[in-house]
Write a protein that holds these residues in place. Sequence first.
Motif, PDB file in Angstrom:
ATOM      1  N   VAL A   3      60.159 -35.159 103.562  1.00  0.00           N
ATOM      2  CA  VAL A   3      60.324 -33.728 103.291  1.00  0.00           C
ATOM      3  C   VAL A   3      58.983 -33.000 103.293  1.00  0.00           C
ATOM      4  CG1 VAL A   3      60.980 -32.057 101.514  1.00  0.00           C
ATOM      5  CG2 VAL A   3      62.493 -33.987 102.031  1.00  0.00           C
ATOM      6  N   PHE A   4      57.938 -33.606 102.722  1.00  0.00           N
ATOM      7  CA  PHE A   4      56.667 -32.909 102.525  1.00  0.00           C
ATOM      8  C   PHE A   4      55.656 -33.127 103.656  1.00  0.00           C
ATOM      9  CE2 PHE A   4      58.336 -32.744  98.237  1.00  0.00           C
ATOM     10  CZ  PHE A   4      57.928 -31.492  97.795  1.00  0.00           C
ATOM     11  N   ASP A   5      56.014 -33.888 104.680  1.00  0.00           N
ATOM     12  CA  ASP A   5      55.063 -34.137 105.777  1.00  0.00           C
ATOM     13  C   ASP A   5      54.582 -32.851 106.444  1.00  0.00           C
ATOM     14  OD1 ASP A   5      55.095 -36.801 105.298  1.00  0.00           O
ATOM     15  OD2 ASP A   5      56.329 -37.353 107.032  1.00  0.00           O
ATOM     16  N   PRO A   6      55.474 -31.901 106.807  1.00  0.00           N
ATOM     17  CA  PRO A   6      54.995 -30.653 107.429  1.00  0.00           C
ATOM     18  C   PRO A   6      54.110 -29.834 106.494  1.00  0.00           C
ATOM     19  CG  PRO A   6      57.344 -30.966 107.812  1.00  0.00           C
ATOM     20  CD  PRO A   6      56.953 -31.961 106.774  1.00  0.00           C
ATOM     21  N   PHE A   7      54.435 -29.839 105.204  1.00  0.00           N
ATOM     22  CA  PHE A   7      53.645 -29.093 104.224  1.00  0.00           C
ATOM     23  C   PHE A   7      52.231 -29.660 104.130  1.00  0.00           C
ATOM     24  CE2 PHE A   7      52.193 -28.959  99.737  1.00  0.00           C
ATOM     25  CZ  PHE A   7      51.998 -27.597  99.610  1.00  0.00           C
ATOM     26  N   VAL A   8      52.112 -30.973 103.992  1.00  0.00           N
ATOM     27  CA  VAL A   8      50.796 -31.603 103.869  1.00  0.00           C
ATOM     28  C   VAL A   8      49.993 -31.450 105.151  1.00  0.00           C
ATOM     29  CG1 VAL A   8      49.608 -33.815 103.555  1.00  0.00           C
ATOM     30  CG2 VAL A   8      51.560 -33.225 102.108  1.00  0.00           C
ATOM     31  N   SER A   9      50.662 -31.505 106.286  1.00  0.00           N
ATOM     32  CA  SER A   9      49.975 -31.325 107.566  1.00  0.00           C
ATOM     33  C   SER A   9      49.424 -29.908 107.717  1.00  0.00           C
ATOM     34  CB  SER A   9      50.943 -31.635 108.713  1.00  0.00           C
ATOM     35  OG  SER A   9      50.335 -31.398 109.972  1.00  0.00           O
ATOM     36  N   LYS A  10      50.206 -28.929 107.264  1.00  0.00           N
ATOM     37  CA  LYS A  10      49.810 -27.523 107.393  1.00  0.00           C
ATOM     38  C   LYS A  10      48.809 -27.137 106.316  1.00  0.00           C
ATOM     39  CE  LYS A  10      50.617 -23.250 109.051  1.00  0.00           C
ATOM     40  NZ  LYS A  10      50.440 -22.849 110.447  1.00  0.00           N
ATOM     41  N   TYR A  11      48.986 -27.667 105.098  1.00  0.00           N
ATOM     42  CA  TYR A  11      48.140 -27.299 103.962  1.00  0.00           C
ATOM     43  C   TYR A  11      47.616 -28.582 103.287  1.00  0.00           C
ATOM     44  CZ  TYR A  11      50.499 -22.897 104.841  1.00  0.00           C
ATOM     45  OH  TYR A  11      50.986 -21.773 105.455  1.00  0.00           O
ATOM     46  N   PRO A  12      46.529 -29.146 103.805  1.00  0.00           N
ATOM     47  CA  PRO A  12      46.019 -30.428 103.301  1.00  0.00           C
ATOM     48  C   PRO A  12      45.659 -30.342 101.817  1.00  0.00           C
ATOM     49  CG  PRO A  12      44.964 -29.834 105.371  1.00  0.00           C
ATOM     50  CD  PRO A  12      45.724 -28.622 104.920  1.00  0.00           C
ATOM     51  N   PRO A  13      45.885 -31.428 101.087  1.00  0.00           N
ATOM     52  CA  PRO A  13      45.584 -31.434  99.649  1.00  0.00           C
ATOM     53  C   PRO A  13      44.092 -31.483  99.369  1.00  0.00           C
ATOM     54  CG  PRO A  13      46.324 -33.598 100.360  1.00  0.00           C
ATOM     55  CD  PRO A  13      46.521 -32.678 101.525  1.00  0.00           C
ATOM     56  N   ASP A  14      43.669 -30.826  98.272  1.00  0.00           N
ATOM     57  CA  ASP A  14      42.292 -30.944  97.812  1.00  0.00           C
ATOM     58  C   ASP A  14      42.045 -32.348  97.275  1.00  0.00           C
ATOM     59  OD1 ASP A  14      41.838 -28.342  98.484  1.00  0.00           O
ATOM     60  OD2 ASP A  14      41.279 -27.656  96.478  1.00  0.00           O
ATOM     61  N   ASN A  38      58.326 -37.752  93.496  1.00  0.00           N
ATOM     62  CA  ASN A  38      57.529 -38.716  94.253  1.00  0.00           C
ATOM     63  C   ASN A  38      56.265 -38.073  94.810  1.00  0.00           C
ATOM     64  OD1 ASN A  38      59.467 -40.691  93.798  1.00  0.00           O
ATOM     65  ND2 ASN A  38      60.557 -40.289  95.714  1.00  0.00           N
ATOM     66  N   PHE A  39      56.402 -36.818  95.242  1.00  0.00           N
ATOM     67  CA  PHE A  39      55.236 -36.107  95.772  1.00  0.00           C
ATOM     68  C   PHE A  39      54.199 -35.873  94.682  1.00  0.00           C
ATOM     69  CE2 PHE A  39      52.868 -32.306  96.977  1.00  0.00           C
ATOM     70  CZ  PHE A  39      52.496 -32.621  98.283  1.00  0.00           C
ATOM     71  N   TRP A  40      54.667 -35.476  93.502  1.00  0.00           N
ATOM     72  CA  TRP A  40      53.738 -35.312  92.372  1.00  0.00           C
ATOM     73  C   TRP A  40      52.971 -36.594  92.119  1.00  0.00           C
ATOM     74  CZ3 TRP A  40      57.416 -32.745  88.194  1.00  0.00           C
ATOM     75  CH2 TRP A  40      57.708 -31.425  88.587  1.00  0.00           C
ATOM     76  N   GLN A  41      53.675 -37.717  92.143  1.00  0.00           N
ATOM     77  CA  GLN A  41      53.031 -38.995  91.875  1.00  0.00           C
ATOM     78  C   GLN A  41      52.039 -39.376  92.967  1.00  0.00           C
ATOM     79  OE1 GLN A  41      56.955 -41.121  91.033  1.00  0.00           O
ATOM     80  NE2 GLN A  41      55.596 -42.172  89.596  1.00  0.00           N
ATOM     81  N   GLY A  49      45.626 -26.573 101.133  1.00  0.00           N
ATOM     82  CA  GLY A  49      45.111 -25.568 102.064  1.00  0.00           C
ATOM     83  C   GLY A  49      44.035 -24.724 101.419  1.00  0.00           C
ATOM     84  N   GLU A  50      43.152 -25.361 100.623  1.00  0.00           N
ATOM     85  CA  GLU A  50      42.045 -24.705  99.908  1.00  0.00           C
ATOM     86  C   GLU A  50      42.522 -23.664  98.902  1.00  0.00           C
ATOM     87  OE1 GLU A  50      39.474 -23.427 103.224  1.00  0.00           O
ATOM     88  OE2 GLU A  50      38.163 -25.096 102.641  1.00  0.00           O
ATOM     89  N   LEU A  52      45.473 -21.756  99.343  1.00  0.00           N
ATOM     90  CA  LEU A  52      46.484 -20.835  99.877  1.00  0.00           C
ATOM     91  C   LEU A  52      47.822 -21.074  99.193  1.00  0.00           C
ATOM     92  CD1 LEU A  52      45.742 -20.735 103.712  1.00  0.00           C
ATOM     93  CD2 LEU A  52      45.996 -18.739 102.223  1.00  0.00           C
ATOM     94  N   LEU A  53      48.097 -22.347  98.893  1.00  0.00           N
ATOM     95  CA  LEU A  53      49.278 -22.718  98.127  1.00  0.00           C
ATOM     96  C   LEU A  53      48.866 -23.710  97.047  1.00  0.00           C
ATOM     97  CD1 LEU A  53      51.909 -23.074 100.976  1.00  0.00           C
ATOM     98  CD2 LEU A  53      52.093 -21.505  99.036  1.00  0.00           C
ATOM     99  N   LYS A  54      49.624 -23.709  95.960  1.00  0.00           N
ATOM    100  CA  LYS A  54      49.367 -24.632  94.856  1.00  0.00           C
ATOM    101  C   LYS A  54      50.672 -25.305  94.451  1.00  0.00           C
ATOM    102  CE  LYS A  54      45.894 -21.510  92.792  1.00  0.00           C
ATOM    103  NZ  LYS A  54      44.758 -22.370  92.420  1.00  0.00           N
ATOM    104  N   ILE A  55      50.650 -26.626  94.357  1.00  0.00           N
ATOM    105  CA  ILE A  55      51.749 -27.332  93.708  1.00  0.00           C
ATOM    106  C   ILE A  55      51.486 -27.252  92.220  1.00  0.00           C
ATOM    107  CG2 ILE A  55      52.846 -29.571  93.342  1.00  0.00           C
ATOM    108  CD1 ILE A  55      53.592 -28.450  96.007  1.00  0.00           C
ATOM    109  N   ILE A  56      52.435 -26.719  91.457  1.00  0.00           N
ATOM    110  CA  ILE A  56      52.188 -26.435  90.043  1.00  0.00           C
ATOM    111  C   ILE A  56      53.102 -27.262  89.143  1.00  0.00           C
ATOM    112  CG2 ILE A  56      51.309 -24.107  90.441  1.00  0.00           C
ATOM    113  CD1 ILE A  56      54.076 -23.021  89.683  1.00  0.00           C
ATOM    114  N   ASP A  57      52.614 -27.517  87.936  1.00  0.00           N
ATOM    115  CA  ASP A  57      53.408 -28.147  86.893  1.00  0.00           C
ATOM    116  C   ASP A  57      54.330 -27.078  86.311  1.00  0.00           C
ATOM    117  OD1 ASP A  57      54.434 -29.261  84.581  1.00  0.00           O
ATOM    118  OD2 ASP A  57      52.541 -30.149  83.948  1.00  0.00           O
ATOM    119  N   PRO A  58      55.642 -27.244  86.408  1.00  0.00           N
ATOM    120  CA  PRO A  58      56.557 -26.194  85.907  1.00  0.00           C
ATOM    121  C   PRO A  58      56.312 -25.821  84.456  1.00  0.00           C
ATOM    122  CG  PRO A  58      57.770 -27.811  87.197  1.00  0.00           C
ATOM    123  CD  PRO A  58      56.383 -28.358  87.030  1.00  0.00           C
ATOM    124  N   THR A  59      55.874 -26.771  83.635  1.00  0.00           N
ATOM    125  CA  THR A  59      55.665 -26.469  82.221  1.00  0.00           C
ATOM    126  C   THR A  59      54.585 -25.414  82.010  1.00  0.00           C
ATOM    127  OG1 THR A  59      54.129 -28.350  82.049  1.00  0.00           O
ATOM    128  CG2 THR A  59      56.426 -28.737  81.438  1.00  0.00           C
TER     129      THR A  59
END
Length: 305
Positions: A3-14, A38-41, A49-50, A52-59
């Motif tokens: 599921v996350f392959d296109p996201f990681v390819s477009k917006y590489p993780p720091d 699984n992605f969080w882990q 993407g430097e 541009l997007l952030k994966i965030i902790d919902p809490t």
Amino acid sequence: MKVFDPFVSKYPPDNNLRKPTAETLEQFQGKVPAELLNFWQEYGFGNYGEGLLKIIDPTDYIDMLTLWLGEQEGCLPILMTGFGTLFIYRKLSDTADDMCLLDIHNRRSGSFSTSFSDFFERIIPAENFAAQFLRVGLFQEAFAKHGGLSENEIFFFAPALAFGGTESIQYIEKGNAVVHQHLLFEMGVDHSDDTEADDMWSQAYEANPHVFELDNGGLMVSFTLSETVDTILPLAPETMYEIEGETISLWALTFVSLTKDENLGFLEYRKALKQLQPYIVEARGDHILVRGLSLAEMEHILTEQ
């Protein structure tokens, strides 16, 4: 394809992402898709993407989401843009879900009418998604001017778009995401509903608070007085604005020259109001109306210590 392959390819993780704790993973088990856990882990929370997007902790953002939208069963913020727009996972049933957004700058929300997996596989990688939601060009200008974002920071507009700001680099600042999201919500109150069309109050700009982090870790909240602009200011901002869980170290008034196109400086708020006494047109309730000052008058106030 994951599921996350296109996201990681477009917006590489720091490189400095924060991994979830065991407690966090247990807390959201069954509440978000297994692919997201699984992605969080595998990667973690932070900038992609430097920033541009952030994966965030919902809490970190669920209280903010409730403030803006009220209690929303099955809704969790999981993604945020570098300008603070939140993307929300919504579990509709055991077999159905979708993705929604909360645009804090334009005060709107809505659904993408697509599933979680479709959103990450098809919507996010599309070029029109970046153009419509990420302000890529403006982000790059802000990044060059203000530097990169930490995990909890966003770029924002000062003044806010809803109160006269524009989407251009000279109006962009950087600061804590939750603090600014909270302030934008509080700034939605209109104090001029009772004015008549030809009333000077209805034509004046109502100054709104902007938050900055000080070198000592404290927060400064500043209002802006622009050259030649009739401005409505609060008499006691500390009684009208508060940030839950945060202490305001300094309340200030910033003087901006339109002819010089620069900030002239700022004064502690109470001192500024004292200096502005000769220029106050009228007081109404918790606010005062200050007539537009010339450049010379502003410079005189700032030098009159």
